[in-house]
Scaffold this active site. Structure first.
Site, short mmCIF file in Angstrom:
data_model
loop_
_atom_site.label_atom_id
_atom_site.label_comp_id
_atom_site.label_asym_id
_atom_site.label_seq_id
_atom_site.Cartn_x
_atom_site.Cartn_y
_atom_site.Cartn_z
CE1 TYR A 1 -3.25 -2.90 0.43
CE2 TYR A 1 -2.14 -3.37 2.49
CZ TYR A 1 -3.03 -3.73 1.50
OH TYR A 1 -3.69 -4.93 1.57
N GLY A 2 2.14 1.14 -0.33
CA GLY A 2 2.99 2.32 -0.34
C GLY A 2 3.86 2.37 0.90
CB THR A 3 6.49 4.79 1.92
OG1 THR A 3 6.95 4.67 0.57
CG2 THR A 3 7.68 4.74 2.84
CB VAL A 4 4.47 1.94 6.51
CG1 VAL A 4 3.83 2.10 7.88
CG2 VAL A 4 3.55 1.15 5.59
CE LYS B 1 0.26 0.61 8.20
NZ LYS B 1 0.10 -0.81 8.22
CG ASP C 1 -1.99 -8.76 2.17
OD1 ASP C 1 -1.51 -9.86 1.82
OD2 ASP C 1 -1.32 -7.71 2.16
#
Length: 284
Positions: A20-23, A38, A140
């Site tokens: 989902y991209g960078t955390v 997030k 997930d």
């Protein structure tokens, strides 16, 4: 959806890049608390954010009212308009330093005790039952998004994000792992709450093994590894999908203990509820 000032959250470190991209780990400047940020860019139209995104975020916010001990808290939602076509949505979650993957890696030999595994599983299933009773599928589940506090409390994270960020996921280079996906999803047959139960079974086995149960490199390879354990499903239970049953060797089920040594008889029976399936695995 709150339009909170992003200035309230001061980034401390990049935790990692997920599907989902960078955390980011950040500090709430008002409370001093650490949080996890997030963010995702959502395409907007003349009416603003897509109603599907608003609905999913509202559902996650509603879950907060229950304050479930085994579900990570969504503390804030910030929406920042970047252009007429795009809005950045940032979800602010409580921060927990360690996930189950790290917890298992750090466990001293010979690994976790049966009592510890039983406790972790009870908490995991409590959190999952809560999500399912509120019509939220995780989609997930894997050790990386099951958090474990220093007191041993399990908290499910990243639930519901698959739906919120689905439009964005195709743009990320991260490949969502196949290792915890059930056959019905690998065969693109169905998608319902049993999907999460399969993933939980894989994680249960991994707690004993301290390494994943099925490490496939592609959908077909993943299915092959699953069928080595559970056997090839009979013809009349094979769903009408493009992938033919003839692509796989005729395998018969093998004892769970060949794959998961150290598991008790009751533990093996619990695992078989989802792996032995009667093969109800293909029936939504």
């Amino acid at each position: 959806m709150a339009h909170a000032a992003s200035m309230q959250y001061e980034r401390v470190a990049e935790i990692g890049g997920g599907a989902y991209g960078t955390v980011y780990k950040a500090r709430d400047t008002e409370s001093g608390q650490f949080v996890a940020l997030k963010s995702v860019r959502v395409q907007t139209d003349k009416n603003g954010l897509p109603i599907s995104t608003v609905r999913e975020v509202a559902l996650l916010k509603r879950l907060e009212q229950f304050d479930h001990p085994n579900v990570v808290r969504l503390m804030d939602v910030c929406a920042t308009k970047r252009s007429d076509q795009e809005t950045k949505v940032t979800l602010v979650f409580e921060h927990v330093d360690q996930d189950l993957k790290t917890y298992l890696e750090r466990a001293p030999a010979p690994g976790l005790s049966s009592e510890c595994i039983k406790d972790l599983m009870r908490q995991l299933l409590c959190g999952l039952a809560f999500l399912h009773s509120n019509r939220v599928m995780h989609r997930d589940l894997k050790p990386e998004n099951i958090l474990v506090t220093s007191q041993g409390q399990v908290k499910l994270a990243d639930f519901g994000l698959a739906r919120i960020f689905s439009c964005h996921m195709a743009l990320t280079p991260v490949v969502v792992t196949l290792w915890y996906r059930p056959p019905e999803v690998l065969l693109q047959s169905s998608y319902a709450t049993p999907v999460d139960i399969w993933s939980t079974g894989c994680i249960f086995a991994e707690m004993f093994r301290r390494k994943p149960l099925f490490c496939g490199e592609s959908e077909v390879d993943q299915l092959g590894k699953i069928f080595e354990l559970i056997g090839l499903p009979p013809e009349d239970e094979w769903p009408s999908v493009t992938l033919s049953r003839k692509n796989f060797p005729l395998l018969t089920p093998r004892p769970i203990k060949e794959f998961v040594s150290g598991i008790s008889e009751k533990g093996a029976q619990l695992l078989l509820v989802r792996y032995g399936f009667n093969l109800g695995l293909f029936i939504p």
